[in-house]
Design an enzyme around this catalytic site. Structure first.
Site, short mmCIF file in Angstrom:
data_model
loop_
_atom_site.label_atom_id
_atom_site.label_comp_id
_atom_site.label_asym_id
_atom_site.label_seq_id
_atom_site.Cartn_x
_atom_site.Cartn_y
_atom_site.Cartn_z
CD GLU C 30 -2.53 -1.38 2.47
OE1 GLU C 30 -2.46 -0.78 3.27
OE2 GLU C 30 -3.18 -2.46 2.81
CD GLU C 61 -3.67 -4.54 5.14
OE1 GLU C 61 -5.04 -4.73 5.17
OE2 GLU C 61 -3.32 -3.59 5.38
CG PHE C 84 1.84 0.34 11.06
CD1 PHE C 84 1.28 1.27 10.24
CD2 PHE C 84 2.03 1.12 12.31
CE1 PHE C 84 1.41 2.63 10.05
CE2 PHE C 84 2.44 2.46 12.17
CZ PHE C 84 2.04 3.02 11.06
CG ASP C 86 0.27 -2.87 15.30
OD1 ASP C 86 0.15 -2.90 16.32
OD2 ASP C 86 1.40 -2.29 14.58
CG PHE C 87 -1.88 -3.12 9.68
CD1 PHE C 87 -2.35 -2.70 10.84
CD2 PHE C 87 -1.47 -2.03 8.71
CE1 PHE C 87 -2.47 -1.16 11.09
CE2 PHE C 87 -1.43 -0.63 8.85
CZ PHE C 87 -1.84 -0.46 10.14
CG HIS C 130 -1.09 1.86 14.03
ND1 HIS C 130 -2.31 1.80 14.20
CD2 HIS C 130 -0.96 2.57 12.72
CE1 HIS C 130 -2.86 2.24 13.16
NE2 HIS C 130 -2.27 2.27 12.16
C1 TPP Z 1 -5.73 -2.96 7.76
C2 TPP Z 1 -5.06 -1.54 7.56
N1 TPP Z 1 -4.33 -1.39 6.66
C3 TPP Z 1 -3.55 -0.56 6.20
C4 TPP Z 1 -3.73 0.75 7.20
C5 TPP Z 1 -2.94 2.02 7.04
N2 TPP Z 1 -3.82 3.07 6.81
C6 TPP Z 1 -4.21 3.82 7.64
S1 TPP Z 1 -5.24 5.27 7.04
C7 TPP Z 1 -5.21 4.37 5.56
C8 TPP Z 1 -5.86 4.88 4.31
C9 TPP Z 1 -7.40 4.90 4.68
O1 TPP Z 1 -8.06 5.55 3.62
P1 TPP Z 1 -9.79 5.73 3.84
O2 TPP Z 1 -10.17 4.40 4.10
O3 TPP Z 1 -10.15 6.25 2.45
O4 TPP Z 1 -9.82 6.88 4.79
P2 TPP Z 1 -9.23 8.03 4.93
O5 TPP Z 1 -8.14 8.01 5.82
O6 TPP Z 1 -9.39 8.86 3.67
O7 TPP Z 1 -10.50 8.84 5.98
C10 TPP Z 1 -4.29 3.33 5.55
C11 TPP Z 1 -3.81 2.71 4.25
C12 TPP Z 1 -4.55 0.52 8.50
N3 TPP Z 1 -4.67 1.19 9.45
N4 TPP Z 1 -5.25 -0.66 8.86
#
Ligand code: TPP
Ligand code: TPP
Ligand code: MG
Ligand code: MG
Lengths: 326, 328, 326, 328
Positions: C30, C61, C84, C86-87, C130
């Site tokens: 990602e 994931e 991370f 954790d994921f 995290h």
């Molecule tokens: C399972 C998981 N994968 C990756 C992440 C890292 N991560 C945190 S926010 C994010 C983007 C999320 O995008 P969106 O759902 O559109 O929400 P926004 O931040 O735009 O409000 C990612 C990939 C995470 N927190 N959890």
């Protein structure tokens, strides 16, 4: 003496007692309703309690545990079934990152009183993805109660405590024990969480295990007794809370210990226990701390191969003999 | 569109301003080192939180993500409790143990903010199931981003909710981006949430997420449906975040002019125009703005003045008995 | 001496070297492309190798690791990023039940040569979901190589070995080390898997750790030296293969050991190592086997609270002093 | 429907009979205690496996579930290697280490059978991605059940495949049931796979899974599309399993008459009728049937006669060096 019951029946009975006692208890899982569970561990529940208490789900482990969590946080006490413990991996985020952390990360605002029950362990020739003993996975996660009973009455007594606990519980039912029999549990039977069971007292060596290990250890102790070696046998019943005091007390007496665990040696729960003994019990020890654990391999399908990779009565007796002798 | 009273409009403006101001404060405090870790600001998304909350009763449940300041405050968390949490103070919503990504206000049935994408969506299904089991008429809402629509838990949750006809509303805040990657680059449909609804026999709903009135109205319809036993809804709200993804992100991936364009449709601007239109005077509006300024300033000061949470907090609240003992 | 590089730069450099060397290596994850990763650990890769080698994914994931697996099994060597650690829980089925079992359960027919890289550990105030150190999760699963480097040159050398390995590797990059600096790695630098690094020789006590623990341990050793206590310092580098021999050899010399680990005590990797020492090294020991581990709590958000729950230099020095003194 | 030669039809009949006979043998051997653990028989599903395989080239990849005997054999695994595996023999496909649920024939690019629902679907996406990376024209197929459509991995996988336009075909064997629960009781749409395709901008395809020719034709179209760079397809095949879910299941949950109705549309009956129609004589057909009988009988005997796999097998093949050493 009342008639013996099977471990399998005890699971259904333990759940039924809690469903009768507390209307906020509900069950959720795959094929647990009219199907009565693939291991028949929910036999009779649908007939007695119906679809408003026993909920059949799609194959959606994340939704099962996640929904149970959301319900637990809002006034319900769900018992979620994950059919095989290997499938905990399919909802591991919920088990490891969500359920056990909510109370802490909300600063104590929210409780998660729920039970995840699952059929754990090998011995039935189900192969690499349906035979794992993964209670050690749960041990890695602070905030989870980890229960793994070895007898029918402990199943019932610990189920009562698990359902009534205000903390999330992973309840490991052992597949290879389902057909075993034991004493029934009296009405109102409750076994407290975190209290080990000294199944047999002894003076020469301490043998510790839980769940599937127990019949092995008990048989080994019997054979050792015949040779004049007196083994103290401890059934931990829970990994968390861990009754370390019981083990340390025993080692203070026997000076020797073998931990018999089904999960693989690497990362097995015995490592944690051994490290406690090697620290706090160090000055009591007259011999190396021993672990007999599953081999560090995936579970082979073939029964004759699976037998090779799990601890056995013979190996336990041999090791105990050497430890006491040497 | 249904009518709203001046008073309603004004109260939403007030709430949205409070959120905007509090997040601005969080940003500034971060820059001065008083807020640590990370923050994900929702400036630009306020109309979703406030509009949806306006359609709820106090006993309804709300579940949010790491980008959840607006949801917590829209449900009643005070700016002070929010900022104090970000500053690790004992007066923080979670006494410094949760932080920005885990704001929770259980007293307001705001059941928490979850930082692993998708994880809270099944939980919202669970609180909806709980309402059915307990025979209340509570509705649950899960707020989530566009990016969450590609993770498995999202699909498992909606299917279960649809099969059981649970009173839950899935509200997607589609702000065009995940962290740095446009959602359109990694999603096989145009509308990541709405275009998946049919996979669960639910209607396709896409709305303007920057107009609080539009949001309130659409969510109110879904709430009414849910309370009547009609099951879940998926609502995709089009919106935009004004800051980068997190404090570490300068958001260079945005095409030129995009932010500016969206700033013209800033939900506060949209609502201000509505206020004027509905006959609220400039003076009254400025009055609200000044009052909010004062509220936020006071919240900042009080949060700053509060003591850090006690170090013993590190070792409490693992278990129901309040402690952390896992062995004897 | 060449200029120092950061651990963060070393990650990108280590990957780039392998991408240059072997055209079958690709990256998937990602925001790793034009975004260069949320920790900037893929900086420069997209610019150099473009979208046919560096693949940005949705937040999926399971699809990331599952697709990497399928590719690995059919002639590609994928490096998958899970943002991370954790994921890892979100794709734990793939990590625990699929990748590590394929070779065995197909009777050796199929290999899974892939790397899952992930930002591990705490110290940055990212809160409960995290900040976890979960290398112990990976240790529970037979069939996974588990790597956790502590220096920039080890990052590069171990990345080379990881990518070239025909076995699946979980590669833990430590978040709190990204900004630290160290010697650059010479061209062609390869550090073998499973070879611990004796960072400092000593005679009074053995201090063992990996990744984040290492700066702590090294500083503690320095302070102890000033007091006249000679600590041997071992960086395990890998949990699997585990260089137990190196640790046992050291204990044979020092008779005392402290294992310093970030993951929680319960189920921590130190338990497994401690159990080996308490067994095979038992007769060398003059003092209890000690573990300094993370507290058994979720990670608190507040920095001043997080500091409370992680092992520290002070605690290490204190314990070593007591152990050697007593 | 495209034409098929008599020879093709006959060879499919042969293959389907071999599968049917081998599974019958597995069942019988289970009952006599020679096969242990568990088995999930696919009798009734043969047309899906054989029809789909008929549309493939040898270098294409196939991925299956715990119910995968038919897929392995349709791709070339011998009945003997299948039965020997079930009997834990050293001549088994995986030398007794995999078992019924993990049949694999890598030599035939049948990449394995996976026993955790949904897990192999992303893997099939991965082998399709691999073909793109290696610039081959290999196509991948994931076979899965109706129940797998409600697990997250299914959705993550299809979305990724659709976004990257990968040469992969998702083939659902909809046999109406999960283990004991009807799929309709837990799914929010009528066609669990096909009705989800639109969520990934893919067409809705539902076909008769008991007619090998229909399956071959539809899969051939999808294969052609995939090879041409047109991306993935989802194909839902309607079929029925003749046995219970696993050896432990008497399948009492089936409504009366359901099995009988489906037996009338047994894929072997359907194909036999086609053979007759296309002018193959009863004698020729009986000839095939007898030949298959002999093949299966011989496979049973050879598998029975083979030695159990050596106990050293328990400790090999964890690592690439062939061993199991995780420490020194
Ligand atoms: C399972 C998981 N994968 C990756 C992440 C890292 N991560 C945190 S926010 C994010 C983007 C999320 O995008 P969106 O759902 O559109 O929400 P926004 O931040 O735009 O409000 C990612 C990939 C995470 N927190 N959890
Ligand atoms: C993740 C997971 N959950 C549950 C199971 C248990 N299980 C095995 S087969 C099965 C039913 C699968 O139904 P379907 O996908 O329709 O395939 P079929 O068996 O009908 O071929 C279930 C629930 C599993 N193997 N994996
Ligand atoms: Mg977004
Ligand atoms: Mg089915």
């Amino acid at each position: 003496m009342a008639e013996l019951i099977t471990y399998r029946e005890a699971v259904a009975e333990g759940i039924a007692r809690e469903l009768r006692r507390d209307p906020s208890v509900v069950c959720i899982g795959e094929d647990i309703g009219a199907g009565e569970g693939v291991f028949k561990t929910t036999a009779g529940l649908f007939a007695e309690f119906g679809p408003t208490r026993i909920w059949d789900t799609p194959i959606s482990e994340q939704a099962i545990v996640g929904a149970a969590m959301g319900a637990a946080m809002t006034g319900v006490r769900p018992i979620a079934e994950i059919m095989f413990s290997d499938f905990l991996a399919c909802c591991w985020d919920f088990i490891a990152n969500e359920m056990p952390k909510v109370r802490y990360m909300t600063g104590g605002q929210v409780s998660v009183p729920m039970v995840v029950r699952t059929a754990n362990g090998g011995g039935l020739g189900f192969g690499a993805q349906h035979s794992q003993a993964v209670e050690n996975w749960a041990l890695t996660v602070p905030g989870l109660i980890v229960v793994a009973p070895s007898t029918p009455s402990d199943v019932i007594g610990l189920m009562a405590s698990a359902v009534r606990s205000d903390d999330p519980v992973i309840f490991f039912e052992h597949k290879a024990l389902f057909a075993t029999k034991g004493e029934p549990a009296p009405a109102g039977h409750v076994v407290p969480l975190g209290k080990a069971n000294v199944c047999r007292e002894g003076t020469d060596i301490t043998l510790v295990g839980l769940a599937w290990s127990m019949p092995i250890i008990l048989e080994a102790a019997e054979l050792l007794a015949a040779e004049g070696i007196s083994a103290e046998v401890i059934d931990l019943r829970c990994l968390v809370p861990l009754d370390a005091a019981c083990v340390l007390e025993s080692v203070a007496k026997t000076s020797r210990i073998i931990i018999v665990e089904e999960n693989p040696f690497q990362g097995g729960w015995g490592g944690t226990l051994a490290s406690i003994v090697a620290d706090e019990g160090f000055h009591d020890l007259d011999a190396p701390v021993k672990r007999l654990a599953g081999a560090s391999v995936p579970a082979p399908f073939a029964k004759h191969l699976e037998d090779q990779v799990l601890p056995s009565v013979g190996a336990t007796v041999d090791l105990a003999r050497r430890l006491v002798g040497g | 569109m249904t009518n709203s009273t001046k008073e309603e409009l004004a109260s939403w403006y007030d709430q949205m301003l409070v959120i905007r101001g509090t997040e601005k404060a969080a940003y500034d405090l971060f820059m001065t080192g008083l807020v640590k870790g990370t923050t994900h600001l929702a400036s630009g998304h306020e109309a979703v939180a406030v509009g949806a909350s306006a359609a709820l009763k106090p006993e309804d449940y709300v579940w949010a993500t790491y980008r959840g300041h607006h949801h917590a405050m829209a449900r009643g968390l005070s700016p002070e409790a929010c900022l104090a949490e970000l500053m690790s103070k004992e007066t923080g919503a979670c006494r410094g143990k949760g932080g920005s990504m885990h704001l929770t206000s259980a007293a307001n049935n705001m059941m928490g903010s979850y930082a692993i994408i998708g994880s809270h969506i099944p939980m919202a299904v669970g609180s909806a199931w709980s309402a059915v089991l307990r025979k209340t008429d509570q509705v649950s809402i899960a707020f989530f981003g566009d990016g969450a629509t590609n993770i498995g838990a999202f699909h498992e949750a909606i299917n279960l909710a649809a099969v059981w006809k649970l009173p839950v509303i899935f509200i997607c805040e589609n702000n065009l981006y995940m962290e740095y990657t446009p959602i359109s680059a990694v999603t096989a449909v145009q509308h990541p949430a709405a275009d998946r609804a049919a996979a669960y026999s639910l209607p396709r709903i896409v709305i303007d997420g920057n107009d609080v009135l539009v949001v309130r109205d659409e969510v109110a319809k879904a709430v009414a449906l849910a309370r009547a036993g009609g099951g879940p809804s998926v609502i995709e709200c089009l919106t935009y975040r004004h800051y980068g993804h997190s404090r570490a992100d300068p958001a260079k991936y945005r095409p030129e002019g995009e932010l500016e364009e969206w700033m013209m449709r800033d939900p506060l601007k949209v609502l201000r125009a509505r206020l004027v239109e509905s006959g609220v005077s400039e003076d009254e509006i400025t009055g609200i703005e000044n009052a909010v300024d004062a509220v936020v300033k006071e919240a900042i000061e009080r949060a700053k003045d509060a003591p850090l949470s006690d170090i013993s907090e590190a070792f409490t609240d693992v278990w129901a008995d309040g402690g952390m003992q896992w062995r004897n």
